[in-house]
Design a protein around this motif. Structure first.
Motif, PDB file in Angstrom:
ATOM      1  N   ALA A  90       0.925  -1.305  -0.067  1.00 21.86           N
ATOM      2  CA  ALA A  90       0.375   0.084   0.186  1.00 21.86           C
ATOM      3  C   ALA A  90       0.576   1.170  -0.414  1.00 21.86           C
ATOM      4  O   ALA A  90       0.597   2.120  -0.442  1.00 21.86           O
ATOM      5  N   ALA A  91       1.920   0.709   1.097  1.00 18.60           N
ATOM      6  CA  ALA A  91       2.909   2.633   1.183  1.00 18.60           C
ATOM      7  C   ALA A  91       3.549   2.617  -0.305  1.00 18.60           C
ATOM      8  O   ALA A  91       3.810   3.500  -1.042  1.00 18.60           O
ATOM      9  N   THR A  92       4.043   1.415  -0.768  1.00 15.46           N
ATOM     10  CA  THR A  92       4.764   1.343  -2.411  1.00 15.46           C
ATOM     11  C   THR A  92       3.757   2.033  -3.102  1.00 15.46           C
ATOM     12  O   THR A  92       4.000   2.676  -3.847  1.00 15.46           O
ATOM     13  N   THR A  93       2.531   1.654  -3.167  1.00 14.17           N
ATOM     14  CA  THR A  93       1.645   2.169  -4.139  1.00 14.17           C
ATOM     15  C   THR A  93       1.920   4.309  -3.617  1.00 14.17           C
ATOM     16  O   THR A  93       1.405   4.898  -5.095  1.00 14.17           O
ATOM     17  N   ALA A  94       1.221   4.431  -3.389  1.00 15.74           N
ATOM     18  CA  ALA A  94       1.526   5.587  -2.471  1.00 15.74           C
ATOM     19  C   ALA A  94       2.257   7.038  -2.485  1.00 15.74           C
ATOM     20  O   ALA A  94       2.140   7.736  -2.779  1.00 15.74           O
ATOM     21  N   ARG A  95       3.613   6.037  -2.478  1.00 13.24           N
ATOM     22  CA  ARG A  95       5.191   7.232  -2.941  1.00 13.24           C
ATOM     23  C   ARG A  95       4.388   6.645  -3.892  1.00 13.24           C
ATOM     24  O   ARG A  95       5.388   8.450  -4.628  1.00 13.24           O
ATOM     25  N   ALA A  96       4.487   5.784  -5.122  1.00 10.26           N
ATOM     26  CA  ALA A  96       4.759   6.225  -6.505  1.00 10.26           C
ATOM     27  C   ALA A  96       3.889   7.119  -7.399  1.00 10.26           C
ATOM     28  O   ALA A  96       3.570   7.934  -7.762  1.00 10.26           O
ATOM     29  N   ALA A  97       2.409   6.863  -6.525  1.00  6.81           N
ATOM     30  CA  ALA A  97       1.168   8.076  -6.806  1.00  6.81           C
ATOM     31  C   ALA A  97       1.298   9.339  -6.122  1.00  6.81           C
ATOM     32  O   ALA A  97       0.631  10.128  -6.617  1.00  6.81           O
ATOM     33  N   ALA A  98       2.899   9.831  -5.405  1.00  8.47           N
ATOM     34  CA  ALA A  98       3.250  10.797  -4.913  1.00  8.47           C
ATOM     35  C   ALA A  98       1.637  11.370  -4.105  1.00  8.47           C
ATOM     36  O   ALA A  98       1.042  12.490  -4.630  1.00  8.47           O
ATOM     37  N   VAL A  99       0.823  10.737  -3.175  1.00  9.26           N
ATOM     38  CA  VAL A  99      -0.440  10.937  -2.495  1.00  9.26           C
ATOM     39  C   VAL A  99      -0.081  12.079  -1.421  1.00  9.26           C
ATOM     40  O   VAL A  99       1.162  11.558  -1.290  1.00  9.26           O
ATOM     41  N   GLY A 100      -0.823  12.735  -0.921  1.00  9.26           N
ATOM     42  CA  GLY A 100      -0.745  13.157   0.203  1.00  9.26           C
ATOM     43  C   GLY A 100      -0.725  12.549   0.887  1.00  9.26           C
ATOM     44  O   GLY A 100      -0.335  12.635   2.206  1.00  9.26           O
ATOM     45  N   ARG A 101      -1.803  12.370   1.559  1.00 11.91           N
ATOM     46  CA  ARG A 101      -2.047  11.210   3.065  1.00 11.91           C
ATOM     47  C   ARG A 101      -2.562   9.905   2.581  1.00 11.91           C
ATOM     48  O   ARG A 101      -2.880   9.542   1.549  1.00 11.91           O
ATOM     49  N   LEU A 102      -1.190   8.471   2.883  1.00 15.95           N
ATOM     50  CA  LEU A 102      -2.526   7.170   2.878  1.00 15.95           C
ATOM     51  C   LEU A 102      -2.834   6.469   3.997  1.00 15.95           C
ATOM     52  O   LEU A 102      -1.917   7.135   5.300  1.00 15.95           O
ATOM     53  N   ILE A 103      -3.800   5.526   4.060  1.00 15.65           N
ATOM     54  CA  ILE A 103      -4.672   5.981   5.524  1.00 15.65           C
ATOM     55  C   ILE A 103      -5.096   4.138   4.721  1.00 15.65           C
ATOM     56  O   ILE A 103      -5.464   3.944   3.888  1.00 15.65           O
TER      57      ILE A 103
END
Length: 315
Positions: free
Chosen positions: A254-267
């Motif tokens: 999940a964090a790998t996707t969040a980092r690659a997508a440059a999101v603001g916050r991951l929950i």
């Protein structure tokens, strides 16, 4: 202006006495949207102080019971509470065929119109447009057809500069056009350019919901840049093989996707019942994407303008 998500349930398929089945409640100033509806969602709405009256749209990700078994109870409770306004439910194909027999057996006619939209997304597709937000569906990778959903705020008009209104004695009749991009011509014929009269609006905010899904890199293109990303993290990465076999993800993925997508916050949520505590999920995710959080039931997550504030708890 409000743009927030309340987590009503964060557990996976097996029951847990610590967490409830999947459901999120999105609220803006004018739109209430329920995303997934696991068992007991109607009671979780009451526990969160959200009620059931204003919700006009329900988004169901897929037809595994822990994501829609709460619908019959919610619909009948809405009826008993006197609801008369229409309700629309968006889901992969087949939901109406499963719900209709229960409503028929109950023989309690709903006093409101109920509409079902079947969507089997194979790319990012628009599914609904409300007054202030647009809703899109995109494909996830699970054992059955599964949609993710993206809720994006519509672009707001420019903001007037108060001092400019006073300086140029702009009448109120001209303000609507100026906010939409027009220049202003004063009574002498002088043209004041729009950029001297307005400031740009804040960028539209966005929230993406990725329920049951195995990790796959293509997901990044559909959630790129969102302010708030919810992504399932059923397992820790030591169980990556089992996660993949069951169509699920780990906190690291999940964090790998969040980092690659440059999101603001991951929950993260949809935790396996084997985990009494989810601090290890946060630790695993933060090693890759620091702005990661394991959700808690009944917590409310706020998305402020210009971006990217901290998560908030329920009042």
């Amino acid at each position: 202006m409000r743009f927030e998500v309340t987590v009503l349930g964060s557990n996976g398929a097996l029951p847990s006495d610590r967490r409830h089945p999947s459901a999120h409640f999105f609220r803006s100033e004018v739109s209430d949207i329920l995303v997934d509806c696991g068992e007991g969602t109607q009671m979780r709405l009451q526990a969160a102080g959200l009620g059931m009256g204003r919700c006009g749209l329900i988004l169901i990700t897929h037809l595994h019971g822990d994501h829609y078994f709460g619908l019959p109870g919610l619909l009948t409770s809405m009826a008993l509470n006197g609801r008369t306004i229409p309700l629309r439910i968006v889901s992969p194909p087949g939901l109406w065929e499963r719900i209709a027999p229960l409503l028929e057996l109950d023989r309690y006619g709903l006093p409101f119109d109920l509409h079902f939209d079947s969507v089997a997304a194979d790319k990012l597709v628009a599914v609904r447009e409300l007054e202030d937000v647009a809703i899109f569906a995109f494909p996830l990778r699970h054992r059955i057809q599964t949609n993710g959903y993206l809720i994006r705020e519509k672009q707001r008009e420019a903001n007037m500069v108060k001092e400019a209104i006073e300086r140029h004695a702009i009448p109120w009749q001209s303000i609507a056009g100026i906010k939409q991009g027009a220049d202003y011509t004063d009574p002498t014929g002088r043209v004041i350019p729009n950029h001297l009269l307005t400031v740009p609006p804040p960028p539209p905010r966005s929230y993406a919901y990725c329920s049951d899904t195995a990790y796959f890199p293509q997901l990044v293109e559909w959630v790129k840049g969102v302010d708030l990303l919810y992504h399932e993290a059923t397992f820790l990465h030591e169980m990556a093989t089992e996660a993949r076999d069951r169509g699920h993800s780990t906190a690291r993925e999940a964090a790998t996707t969040a980092r690659a997508a440059a999101v603001g916050r991951l929950i993260m949520g949809h935790f396996s019942a084997r985990y009494a505590d989810t601090t290890a999920h946060e630790r695993e995710a933060r090693a890759i994407f620091p702005n990661s959080y394991a959700v808690r039931d009944l917590y409310r997550y706020l998305v402020p303008y210009a971006g990217r504030g901290e998560p908030g708890s329920v009042n």
